[in-house]
Design an enzyme around this catalytic site. Structure first.
Site, PDB file in Angstrom:
ATOM      1  N   ASP A 230       0.861  -1.208   0.000  1.00 44.70           N
ATOM      2  CA  ASP A 230       0.000   0.000   0.000  1.00 44.70           C
ATOM      3  C   ASP A 230       0.884   1.241   0.000  1.00 44.70           C
ATOM      4  O   ASP A 230       2.094   1.144   0.171  1.00 44.70           O
ATOM      5  CB  ASP A 230      -0.876   0.002   1.266  1.00 44.70           C
ATOM      6  CG  ASP A 230      -0.024  -0.138   2.529  1.00 44.70           C
ATOM      7  OD1 ASP A 230       0.180  -1.289   2.964  1.00 44.70           O
ATOM      8  OD2 ASP A 230       0.483   0.879   3.033  1.00 44.70           O
ATOM      9  N   ASP A 232       0.595   3.568   2.298  1.00 45.96           N
ATOM     10  CA  ASP A 232       0.333   4.113   3.634  1.00 45.96           C
ATOM     11  C   ASP A 232      -0.791   5.145   3.514  1.00 45.96           C
ATOM     12  O   ASP A 232      -1.827   4.814   2.956  1.00 45.96           O
ATOM     13  CB  ASP A 232       1.626   4.667   4.255  1.00 45.96           C
ATOM     14  CG  ASP A 232       1.507   4.802   5.766  1.00 45.96           C
ATOM     15  OD1 ASP A 232       0.879   3.921   6.375  1.00 45.96           O
ATOM     16  OD2 ASP A 232       2.015   5.770   6.321  1.00 45.96           O
TER      17      ASP A 232
HETATM   18  N1  LIG Z   1       1.159   1.210   5.819  1.00 47.30           N
HETATM   19  C1  LIG Z   1       1.706   0.349   6.675  1.00 47.30           C
HETATM   20  N2  LIG Z   1       2.190   0.775   7.862  1.00 47.30           N
HETATM   21  C2  LIG Z   1       2.786  -0.088   8.723  1.00 47.30           C
HETATM   22  N3  LIG Z   1       2.938  -1.399   8.472  1.00 47.30           N
HETATM   23  C3  LIG Z   1       2.458  -1.853   7.305  1.00 47.30           C
HETATM   24  N4  LIG Z   1       2.457  -3.079   6.773  1.00 47.30           N
HETATM   25  C4  LIG Z   1       1.865  -3.018   5.569  1.00 47.30           C
HETATM   26  N5  LIG Z   1       1.472  -1.763   5.295  1.00 47.30           N
HETATM   27  C5  LIG Z   1       1.839  -1.021   6.355  1.00 47.30           C
END
Ligand SMILES: Nc1ncnc2[nH]cnc12
Ligand SMILES: CSC[C@H]1O[C@H](OP(=O)(O)O)[C@H](O)[C@@H]1O
Length: 317
Positions: A230, A232
């Site tokens: 992703d 974030d």
């Molecule tokens: N955006 C995110 N923040 C922290 N850990 C993650 N693991 C997968 N995506 C994450």
């Protein structure tokens, strides 16, 4: 699966000569296409590991350990993963090299969801609530941690042996980068995510620390491979991260992680078993913790020394 269920503190013969371990993170709870030999749950001085350790045999005929970081069925939060027991159990088996997988958020436009990153740095944003060292009052040692990963050894092998395989799967690999390791389990705020970007963070997860630190204290060469799921929550054109998003991309990432393991193991085995290889694993690690100890022998707490015998026998007694 053929297993010899074994609970105990001394591994029997089937568990000897295991020099390489794979740690699977979210979405990678077991290895496929490998011969399962045995599994066991050793009781370490720091408790039980998060899951039974699987011993598998590779195509090259070597034994490799596999451990699911969050346990079977993902029972442990990032904060409650028993990382000391995990690393201690692997070291006690004889493990010298760990290839660890982690699902991460991307903090960079060019690191797309499903891309893989071989990081070379970490910024610790855990909150001091995770036990992150094997040392304690009565036995003090300070590990060098300037370069937290075995980037010139395991990292280079991953880059050179797995990159083309991944490109074939439409997955881009990135060499180098900084992992921000946050506490969790809730994801970051937008302000935090943007701050991490301004710090130069490449990806973000919740598990690089203390795993990498403990591996260093145990003198195990350690490299994390980050699988992006992703953007974030910093990205203006993308939705903020949700578990659905992470899990969706992880289904593909899990298969790709297994392809990385397959591509990397033959060279890693050569390097670890001292056969002809262009790579050196764990440069400067062996013996480093012996000289990192600052506690006067007369002031050492014997109970702590005894605990450390489990991972660094003969170092402090
Ligand atoms: N955006 C995110 N923040 C922290 N850990 C993650 N693991 C997968 N995506 C994450
Ligand atoms: C399910 S998203 C957050 C979770 O995913 C990562 O786990 P791991 O590093 O074990 O693959 C991240 O670190 C968080 O624990």
């Amino acid at each position: 699966m053929a297993t010899n269920g074994y609970k105990g503190s001394v591994p029997p013969e089937a568990f000897r000569d295991v020099k390489i371990a794979i740690i699977g993170g979210t979405g990678l709870y077991q290895l496929d296409n490998v011969k399962h030999i045995a599994e066991f749950e050793p009781l370490t001085p720091w408790g039980y590991p998060s899951s039974p350790i699987h011993i598998v045999e590779t195509a090259g005929g070597h034994k490799v350990a596999f451990l699911a970081r969050h346990g079977r069925g993902h029972a442990y939060t990032p904060t409650s993963v028993p990382a000391q027991a995990n690393i201690a159990a692997l070291k006690h088996l004889g493990v010298e090299a760990i290839l660890a997988f982690s699902a991460v958020g991307s903090l960079r436009q060019e690191i797309k969801p499903r891309d893989f990153v071989i990081p070379d740095q970490i910024i610790d944003r855990t909150k001091g609530i995770r036990p992150s060292t094997f040392f304690e009052t009565g036995l003090v040692a300070h590990a060098m941690f300037a370069d937290p990963f075995d980037h010139t050894g395991i990292g280079q092998i991953v880059w050179n042996k797995a990159r083309d395989v991944m490109v074939g799967e439409g997955v881009q690999m990135h060499l180098g980068g900084t992992v921000i390791c946050m506490e969790g389990p809730a994801f970051s705020t937008r302000a935090e995510s943007n701050m991490y970007r301004s710090w130069g963070g490449s990806v973000i997860n919740m598990s690089a620390i203390p795993e990498a630190k403990l591996a260093r204290e145990a003198e195990i060469a350690y490299q994390m491979v980050c699988m992006s799921t992703d953007y974030d929550c910093w990205h203006e054109d993308e939705e903020a991260v949700t578990v659905e998003m992470v899990v969706g991309n992880l289904k593909a990432n899990g298969g790709n992680a297994r392809r990385v393991v397959e591509a990397v193991l033959p060279e890693l085995e050569k390097a670890v078993w001292g056969r002809e290889s262009a790579y050196t694993i764990g440069k400067g690690l062996k013996g480093s913790m012996k000289f990192a100890c600052v506690t006067d022998p007369a002031k050492r707490d014997l109970a702590v020394v005894r605990k450390l015998e489990y991972i660094l026998p003969g170092y402090y007694s």
